[in-house]
Design a protein around this motif. Sequence first.
Motif, PDB file in Angstrom:
ATOM      1  N   ILE A   5      -0.377   7.830  10.911  1.00 19.71           N
ATOM      2  CA  ILE A   5       0.999   7.433  10.618  1.00 19.71           C
ATOM      3  C   ILE A   5       1.334   6.131  11.324  1.00 19.71           C
ATOM      4  O   ILE A   5       1.955   5.222  10.748  1.00 19.71           O
ATOM      5  CB  ILE A   5       1.986   8.552  11.033  1.00 19.71           C
ATOM      6  N   PHE A   6       0.907   6.018  12.582  1.00 16.78           N
ATOM      7  CA  PHE A   6       1.158   4.801  13.352  1.00 16.78           C
ATOM      8  C   PHE A   6       0.482   3.591  12.712  1.00 16.78           C
ATOM      9  O   PHE A   6       1.092   2.522  12.598  1.00 16.78           O
ATOM     10  CB  PHE A   6       0.671   4.985  14.791  1.00 16.78           C
ATOM     11  N   GLN A   7      -0.770   3.779  12.278  1.00 14.99           N
ATOM     12  CA  GLN A   7      -1.503   2.681  11.642  1.00 14.99           C
ATOM     13  C   GLN A   7      -0.830   2.258  10.333  1.00 14.99           C
ATOM     14  O   GLN A   7      -0.753   1.068  10.013  1.00 14.99           O
ATOM     15  CB  GLN A   7      -2.949   3.096  11.389  1.00 14.99           C
ATOM     16  N   THR A   8      -0.337   3.242   9.570  1.00 13.82           N
ATOM     17  CA  THR A   8       0.347   2.928   8.314  1.00 13.82           C
ATOM     18  C   THR A   8       1.627   2.144   8.576  1.00 13.82           C
ATOM     19  O   THR A   8       1.898   1.135   7.908  1.00 13.82           O
ATOM     20  CB  THR A   8       0.674   4.229   7.557  1.00 13.82           C
ATOM     21  N   LEU A   9       2.424   2.618   9.537  1.00 13.28           N
ATOM     22  CA  LEU A   9       3.669   1.921   9.872  1.00 13.28           C
ATOM     23  C   LEU A   9       3.390   0.517  10.397  1.00 13.28           C
ATOM     24  O   LEU A   9       4.113  -0.440  10.067  1.00 13.28           O
ATOM     25  CB  LEU A   9       4.455   2.727  10.912  1.00 13.28           C
ATOM     26  N   LEU A  10       2.335   0.388  11.208  1.00 17.13           N
ATOM     27  CA  LEU A  10       1.964  -0.922  11.739  1.00 17.13           C
ATOM     28  C   LEU A  10       1.570  -1.873  10.606  1.00 17.13           C
ATOM     29  O   LEU A  10       1.973  -3.049  10.605  1.00 17.13           O
ATOM     30  CB  LEU A  10       0.815  -0.775  12.736  1.00 17.13           C
ATOM     31  N   ALA A  11       0.806  -1.364   9.645  1.00 17.26           N
ATOM     32  CA  ALA A  11       0.398  -2.192   8.510  1.00 17.26           C
ATOM     33  C   ALA A  11       1.605  -2.648   7.700  1.00 17.26           C
ATOM     34  O   ALA A  11       1.679  -3.804   7.267  1.00 17.26           O
ATOM     35  CB  ALA A  11      -0.571  -1.412   7.623  1.00 17.26           C
ATOM     36  N   VAL A  12       2.579  -1.740   7.499  1.00 15.94           N
ATOM     37  CA  VAL A  12       3.789  -2.092   6.749  1.00 15.94           C
ATOM     38  C   VAL A  12       4.590  -3.156   7.495  1.00 15.94           C
ATOM     39  O   VAL A  12       5.039  -4.151   6.909  1.00 15.94           O
ATOM     40  CB  VAL A  12       4.657  -0.838   6.502  1.00 15.94           C
ATOM     41  N   VAL A  13       4.764  -2.959   8.796  1.00 18.10           N
ATOM     42  CA  VAL A  13       5.542  -3.915   9.593  1.00 18.10           C
ATOM     43  C   VAL A  13       4.870  -5.280   9.605  1.00 18.10           C
ATOM     44  O   VAL A  13       5.532  -6.317   9.427  1.00 18.10           O
ATOM     45  CB  VAL A  13       5.715  -3.381  11.045  1.00 18.10           C
ATOM     46  N   VAL A  14       3.556  -5.309   9.816  1.00 19.61           N
ATOM     47  CA  VAL A  14       2.831  -6.580   9.844  1.00 19.61           C
ATOM     48  C   VAL A  14       2.916  -7.276   8.490  1.00 19.61           C
ATOM     49  O   VAL A  14       3.141  -8.498   8.414  1.00 19.61           O
ATOM     50  CB  VAL A  14       1.362  -6.354  10.253  1.00 19.61           C
TER      51      VAL A  14
END
Length: 334
Positions: A5-14
């Motif tokens: 979930i963290f990696q997905t959110l990080l990818a979206v934010v980036v």
Amino acid sequence: MSESIFQTLLAVVVSVGFCLLYFAGSNFVLDRIVALPFATRNRREAIRSNVQPWLFLAPALLLLGVYLVYPLFETFRLSFFDAIGQTFVGLANYVWVFKDDNFLITIRNNFMWLLVVPAVSTALGLVVAVLADRVWWGHVAKTLVFMPMAISFVGASVIWKFVFDFRGPDAEQIGLLNAIVTGMGFAPQAWVTLPFWNNFFLMAILIWIQTGFAMVILSAALRGVPNDTLEAARIDGASELQIFFAIMVPQVMSTILVVWTTITITVLKVFDIVMAMTGGQWDTSVLANLMYDWMFRGGGDYGRSSTLAMVLMLAVIPVMAFNIRRFRAEEAQR
């Protein structure tokens, strides 16, 4: 789970941050350019109107170039090379294609899919769209018919594996189709292994999925048929079948063609169902599966797999050209 979930959110934010930074930065650079002393007001507006659209399109064009245009030309180039993509062999791969028995079986299968699936899906969708509007529970029926569209091809294949399941001649059958067959006093069958006919069992899965799509589009088109025309036909003594074939079908024919061509393109790219159900065994392979086998099984063959990919692309082009030409003809009539 939390890490994913963290990696997905990080990818979206980036990704969002990069887009904002790109558009802000590109507009800032453009503002500096048009503010140069040598640029007159008219020239500034001309520069802005000519350059700004391309700034917005540039990321999309870059992605299309990297992931669509470049692979297309690279695939075309590799189709003229050997298995490892180093030695030029000319048209040898294309000559092999039309002499290979597996390819001929695959072409036969693709042709059958193209004949059966678009026609049956479109016809069933049209029939359901007409009949569902005549009963009070029509919305429920449409919902049930449309539900398979929410399932992936692999998920649908898993469901239909249970329908076609075969546990041996003396074992208790859990497959729905074999349960019906044995209940009628016949012997159970391994349906997906029956030569030739197994293709139609696989087609049933895609028809089950695409009927809902056809129904939704055609149902919306049928609502555009004037009620006055239908009532006038009934007053003149026309039967419901005559109204359907002589009034409804001609008035939604353009929509029928759209649905048919859309499903046809889907059929040309079919891969998941065959792979999940049979893996291309028992003469069920289609072009996409044969291409996959030559590329990723047995060590991989760049030349032959690329040739099959080009054949598949060439098969899609006429359908796309027909659809675009018909769309332009309709636009010209408006």
